[in-house]
Motif scaffolding. Structure first.
Motif, PDB file in Angstrom:
ATOM      1  N   VAL A 471       0.937  -1.289  -0.078  1.00  0.00           N
ATOM      2  CA  VAL A 471      -0.007   0.058  -0.178  1.00  0.00           C
ATOM      3  C   VAL A 471       0.964   1.206   0.076  1.00  0.00           C
ATOM      4  CG1 VAL A 471      -1.709   1.393   1.311  1.00  0.00           C
ATOM      5  CG2 VAL A 471      -1.967  -1.056   0.856  1.00  0.00           C
ATOM      6  N   ILE A 472       1.941   1.380   0.977  1.00  0.00           N
ATOM      7  CA  ILE A 472       2.842   2.443   0.606  1.00  0.00           C
ATOM      8  C   ILE A 472       3.647   2.399  -0.409  1.00  0.00           C
ATOM      9  CG2 ILE A 472       4.849   3.582   1.953  1.00  0.00           C
ATOM     10  CD1 ILE A 472       4.249   1.972   4.398  1.00  0.00           C
ATOM     11  N   PHE A 473       4.115   1.722  -1.124  1.00  0.00           N
ATOM     12  CA  PHE A 473       4.827   1.603  -2.371  1.00  0.00           C
ATOM     13  C   PHE A 473       3.785   2.184  -3.564  1.00  0.00           C
ATOM     14  CE2 PHE A 473       5.791  -0.450  -6.862  1.00  0.00           C
ATOM     15  CZ  PHE A 473       7.086   0.098  -6.577  1.00  0.00           C
ATOM     16  N   GLN A 474       2.376   1.616  -3.571  1.00  0.00           N
ATOM     17  CA  GLN A 474       1.553   2.115  -4.346  1.00  0.00           C
ATOM     18  C   GLN A 474       1.030   3.617  -4.229  1.00  0.00           C
ATOM     19  OE1 GLN A 474      -1.707  -0.728  -3.809  1.00  0.00           O
ATOM     20  NE2 GLN A 474      -0.949  -1.994  -5.255  1.00  0.00           N
ATOM     21  N   SER A 475       1.149   4.061  -2.908  1.00  0.00           N
ATOM     22  CA  SER A 475       0.744   5.430  -2.671  1.00  0.00           C
ATOM     23  C   SER A 475       2.204   6.457  -3.029  1.00  0.00           C
ATOM     24  CB  SER A 475       0.810   5.566  -1.216  1.00  0.00           C
ATOM     25  OG  SER A 475       0.665   6.957  -0.622  1.00  0.00           O
ATOM     26  N   LEU A 476       3.285   6.104  -2.955  1.00  0.00           N
ATOM     27  CA  LEU A 476       4.518   6.703  -3.559  1.00  0.00           C
ATOM     28  C   LEU A 476       4.293   6.760  -4.929  1.00  0.00           C
ATOM     29  CD1 LEU A 476       7.350   5.429  -1.135  1.00  0.00           C
ATOM     30  CD2 LEU A 476       5.898   7.645  -0.833  1.00  0.00           C
ATOM     31  N   LYS A 477       4.200   5.636  -5.430  1.00  0.00           N
ATOM     32  CA  LYS A 477       4.070   5.713  -7.062  1.00  0.00           C
ATOM     33  C   LYS A 477       3.064   6.488  -7.609  1.00  0.00           C
ATOM     34  CE  LYS A 477       4.539   2.450  -9.760  1.00  0.00           C
ATOM     35  NZ  LYS A 477       4.433   1.081 -10.743  1.00  0.00           N
ATOM     36  N   SER A 478       1.899   6.681  -6.785  1.00  0.00           N
ATOM     37  CA  SER A 478       0.888   7.356  -7.234  1.00  0.00           C
ATOM     38  C   SER A 478       1.178   9.035  -7.074  1.00  0.00           C
ATOM     39  CB  SER A 478      -0.454   7.107  -6.651  1.00  0.00           C
ATOM     40  OG  SER A 478      -1.627   8.085  -6.719  1.00  0.00           O
ATOM     41  N   SER A 479       1.618   9.495  -5.947  1.00  0.00           N
ATOM     42  CA  SER A 479       1.744  10.778  -5.513  1.00  0.00           C
ATOM     43  C   SER A 479       3.218  11.271  -5.600  1.00  0.00           C
ATOM     44  CB  SER A 479       1.573  10.830  -4.037  1.00  0.00           C
ATOM     45  OG  SER A 479       0.000  10.458  -3.683  1.00  0.00           O
ATOM     46  N   ALA A 480       4.072  10.247  -5.797  1.00  0.00           N
ATOM     47  CA  ALA A 480       5.725  11.140  -5.806  1.00  0.00           C
ATOM     48  C   ALA A 480       6.571  10.320  -7.126  1.00  0.00           C
ATOM     49  CB  ALA A 480       6.310  10.554  -4.337  1.00  0.00           C
ATOM     50  N   PHE A 481       5.698   9.943  -8.128  1.00  0.00           N
ATOM     51  CA  PHE A 481       6.612   9.383  -9.060  1.00  0.00           C
ATOM     52  C   PHE A 481       5.847   9.536 -10.405  1.00  0.00           C
ATOM     53  CE2 PHE A 481       7.818   5.841 -12.175  1.00  0.00           C
ATOM     54  CZ  PHE A 481       9.237   5.948 -11.987  1.00  0.00           C
ATOM     55  N   THR A 482       6.361  10.650 -11.111  1.00  0.00           N
ATOM     56  CA  THR A 482       5.891  10.906 -12.449  1.00  0.00           C
ATOM     57  C   THR A 482       7.012  10.917 -13.565  1.00  0.00           C
ATOM     58  OG1 THR A 482       4.386  12.295 -11.263  1.00  0.00           O
ATOM     59  CG2 THR A 482       4.622  12.530 -13.903  1.00  0.00           C
ATOM     60  N   ASP A 483       6.651  10.145 -14.581  1.00  0.00           N
ATOM     61  CA  ASP A 483       7.673   9.925 -15.723  1.00  0.00           C
ATOM     62  C   ASP A 483       9.301  10.017 -15.533  1.00  0.00           C
ATOM     63  OD1 ASP A 483       5.601  10.398 -17.647  1.00  0.00           O
ATOM     64  OD2 ASP A 483       5.735  12.608 -17.283  1.00  0.00           O
ATOM     65  N   GLY A 484       9.586   8.758 -14.518  1.00  0.00           N
ATOM     66  CA  GLY A 484      10.798   8.496 -14.016  1.00  0.00           C
ATOM     67  C   GLY A 484      11.301   9.465 -12.942  1.00  0.00           C
ATOM     68  N   LYS A 485      10.640  10.808 -12.649  1.00  0.00           N
ATOM     69  CA  LYS A 485      11.068  11.420 -11.612  1.00  0.00           C
ATOM     70  C   LYS A 485      10.369  11.273 -10.198  1.00  0.00           C
ATOM     71  CE  LYS A 485      11.492  16.635 -10.511  1.00  0.00           C
ATOM     72  NZ  LYS A 485      12.820  16.559 -10.020  1.00  0.00           N
TER      73      LYS A 485
END
Length: 703
Positions: A471-485
């Motif tokens: 769940v934390i991993f998915q949250s970070l991918k959703s909110s803190a990860f965009t186009d490799g950044k």
């Protein structure tokens, strides 16, 4: 490096590193005499200063350009929301109109949340340590318009601060050439600290490489109370994790006794929140009794890992209990609505440090009733043990085994009683005003928490713990990860867009751990993609290491190689290379890991306790490194059995299907599941049971 200069008399004696808490000033609906540009920020720390009479602005290129245009010196004041002395200096200096007038007239005033901009903090902390020999927070530096430091210190009283401001400004205006010469030398010093000469990776390390630095480190150990000798005690998870590994691989009984005693003493001490779970930042005394009461996410995350691994070794019920109680605390107090976890909880409530966590005797009697007498013996509630006047910090003088025996209780009976006490006190504590929280989500700290949940899952086998990590991993991918950044921090309304090496490195490591326990290759793909982004954004060709940040707006590049309260991000990069290299039999990855380890090896030899994460990696060079591979339909189940064990210097991975990855290639047999134990490109014959695999591992170790 000490830098003598005509301004050196200004470098007043400052308070050292002190942690505690600052109260958060909510201004909902309130009218204020002053409002500055920080009102538009989302950082709780910056918002605390939004209604100072000082014309604060956040760190930005625009603020630096304004200083150049107006030819003004810059004040950069750095702190964080749970910093007690940051709040004290705010009240004494930054809320004072006389001080504000002096600052506004002569300086560009920049406030920095060190948790949002650790790069800015790292550069100027290094400068202040060079200038004064020590550092801490609040960190206050005065810069030339070009950003180079002219003066640095920590906490100041009003009188001290006004004297410093007046004299530095006068000296600068009267002798700009001298000021620039001094500031240039400080900036060169900062650059020299971050210069890391590359060492040839082919150079061998002797098998006993770690023995000499270990002997030096052992002289600093407090064998009675645990931790290092000193008036204060800090929990440094990287140190203790390394010792768990070293004690086993080097068969070092002294290290084993020390690390276990330290783990036990921490859990007996007041640095652990016995009522609500979780760990406070550090102890103000050598016995772990009275902490500074702030709770930081990075501590909770790493200590979940540490005590879970320790449970796998020692099978101490107290270790598992501490892990589960800390998880309960995190879920109850620190979890955001999107699945990420908040950065910190303050120490103060209602203006009193520790008020939320400490107890008066009459409160305990009222809550616990007839059980108070036994409770008082268990937690040292007596006048001689009081902290401040009649306030008590819960502190256990002896382990449960000894206490239960002395009071004719079984361990089960004692555990039942303590559970009841804690539940009753937790309910009573909920009636109090709770400490404020810093509710920004920091990616690197949450990545550490993912690893913490995974290590707990490995040790205890509860799939709920793995789900929490996902769940934390998915949250970070959703909110803190965009186009490799990757973003370093975020919260609702935030416009922050920085990402730092630690965010990429820690998240890649967490993703690899998810792959290792789930066998889902999408996590492996994410790890490799993130490592590629990391290389393109942060590589430093001269050192073979990685810069802390992407841009070049600061006075020097930062190459962070030492451990602090969190591991060196470069060490985690090297670990990622090591793991990927063994998984894929990829010499390029392994050579990169070796290169980085060799570059830091001299520093490990000189001060191993400051580079213990690197020392942990060096164990893979001076001791055999193993791959334990399961292939077939039951691969996940068999891998989980290995994960429950404490196996240092071993990569445990599996594949339930046919795979072209080097460790799995040509090893899949329809309808069967096999275990392969390998080292140095040599594998034993495949076996089918964990017991057989462990015997093969022992056979390798006996050769």
């Amino acid at each position: 490096m000490k830098l003598p200069f005509r301004y050196s008399f200004l470098l007043i004696t400052v308070l050292g590193l002190i942690f505690s808490a600052c109260k958060d000033k909510a201004d909902k609906g309130e009218e204020h005499a002053y409002t500055n540009a920080l009102v538009h920020e989302t950082s709780p720390y910056l918002l605390q200063h939004a209604h100072n009479p000082v014309d604060w602005v956040a760190w930005s290129e625009e603020a630096l350009e304004k200083a150049k245009e107006e030819e003004k010196l810059i004040i950069v004041s750095i702190g964080y929301s749970s910093c007690h002395w940051c709040h004290v200096m705010e009240e004494e200096c930054f809320e004072d109109e006389e001080v504000a007038a002096l600052m506004n007239e002569n300086f560009i005033n920049i406030k920095v949340d060190r948790e949002e901009r650790p790069d800015v903090d790292e550069v100027y902390m290094t400068a202040v340590q060079l200038m004064t020999g020590n550092g801490g927070w609040p960190l206050n530096v005065i810069l030339l318009p070009n950003g180079k430091p002219l003066y640095g210190g920590t906490y100041h009283t009003k009188a001290q601060w006004m004297e410093v401001l007046s004299e530095v400004n006068a000296k600068y205006n009267n002798d700009k050439a001298g000021a620039e010469d001094y500031a240039n030398r400080v900036a060169r010093g900062v650059a020299e600290v971050n210069f890391i000469p590359k060492v040839a990776s082919e150079q061998p390390l002797p098998d006993d490489f770690l023995e000499k630095p270990m002997e030096s480190w052992k002289l600093q150990w407090d064998m009675e109370k645990g931790g290092n000798l000193g008036r204060e005690k800090f929990i440094i998870p990287a140190n203790l994790n390394y010792l768990l590994n070293y004690a086993r691989l080097a068969d070092d009984l002294e290290s084993d006794v020390f690390v276990k005693n330290t783990l036990d003493k921490i859990l007996q001490g007041g640095i652990y929140d016995h009522v609500g779970g979780g760990f406070f930042r550090y102890s103000t005394d050598p016995s772990w009794k009275v902490p500074h009461f702030e709770k930081m996410l990075y501590d909770q995350a790493q200590l979940l890992s540490l005590y879970s691994k320790a449970f796998a070794i020692y099978k101490e019920p107290a270790y598992k209990k501490a892990v589960l109680e800390t998880i309960a605390f995190l879920e109850r107090e620190m979890k955001g609505s999107d699945g990420g976890f908040y950065a910190a909880m303050d120490a103060d409530s209602e203006g009193v440090e520790g008020a939320y966590y400490t107890w008066k005797e009459e409160e305990l009697k009222s809550t616990l009733g007839d059980d108070f007498a036994l409770f008082a013996e268990y937690y040292s509630i007596n006048p001689a043990a009081a902290w401040e006047e009649d306030r008590y910090v819960l502190f256990k003088k002896e382990p449960d085994v000894g206490f239960a025996k002395a009071h004719d209780l079984t361990l089960a009976d004692l555990s039942s009683k303590t559970d009841t006490w804690h539940k009753e006190l937790l309910e009573a504590r909920k009636e109090r005003v709770a400490p404020r929280k810093d509710d920004k989500i920091i990616t690197s700290w949450n990545a550490l928490l993912i690893s913490g949940f995974i290590d707990a899952y490995k040790a205890f086998g509860d799939p709920v713990l793995l789900e929490k990590a996902i769940v934390i991993f998915q949250s970070l991918k959703s909110s803190a990860f965009t186009d490799g950044k990757v973003l370093h921090s975020y919260k609702k309304g935030s416009t922050r867009d920085e990402g730092f090496l630690e965010d990429y490195a820690f998240l890649a490591r967490a993703s690899f751990s998810l792959y290792a326990v789930t066998l889902d290759t999408t996590y492996l793909d994410f790890t490799e993609n993130l490592m590629g982004e990391l290389e393109s954004r942060f590589s430093d060709e001269d050192s073979g290491m990685f810069r802390y940040n992407e841009g070049n707006e600061l006075i020097a590049s930062i190459i962070k190689i030492d451990d602090g309260v969190i591991p060196s991000p470069n060490a985690v990069v090297a670990e990622n290379y090591l793991l990927l290299g063994h998984l894929k039999y990829d010499k390029t990855y392994l050579e990169k890991a070796d290169q980085m380890m060799m570059t830091v090896s001299q520093r490990v030899g000189e001060a191993i306790n400051n580079y213990s994460y690197w020392a942990d990696l060096i164990l893979s060079r001076v001791h055999p490194f193993y791959e334990i591979v399961t292939v077939g339909e039951e691969a996940e189940l068999l891998s989980a059995e290995f994960h429950k064990l404490f196996l240092p210097n071993a990569l445990v991975v599996g594949s339930p299907v046919s795979s072209e990855l080097a460790l799995f290639k040509d090893r899949y047999v329809e309808g069967e599941t096999y275990i392969y134990v390998c080292t140095n490109n040599t594998c034993k014959l495949p076996v089918k049971t964990v017991i057989e695999g462990l015997q093969q591992l022992r056979d390798f170790q006996g050769n």
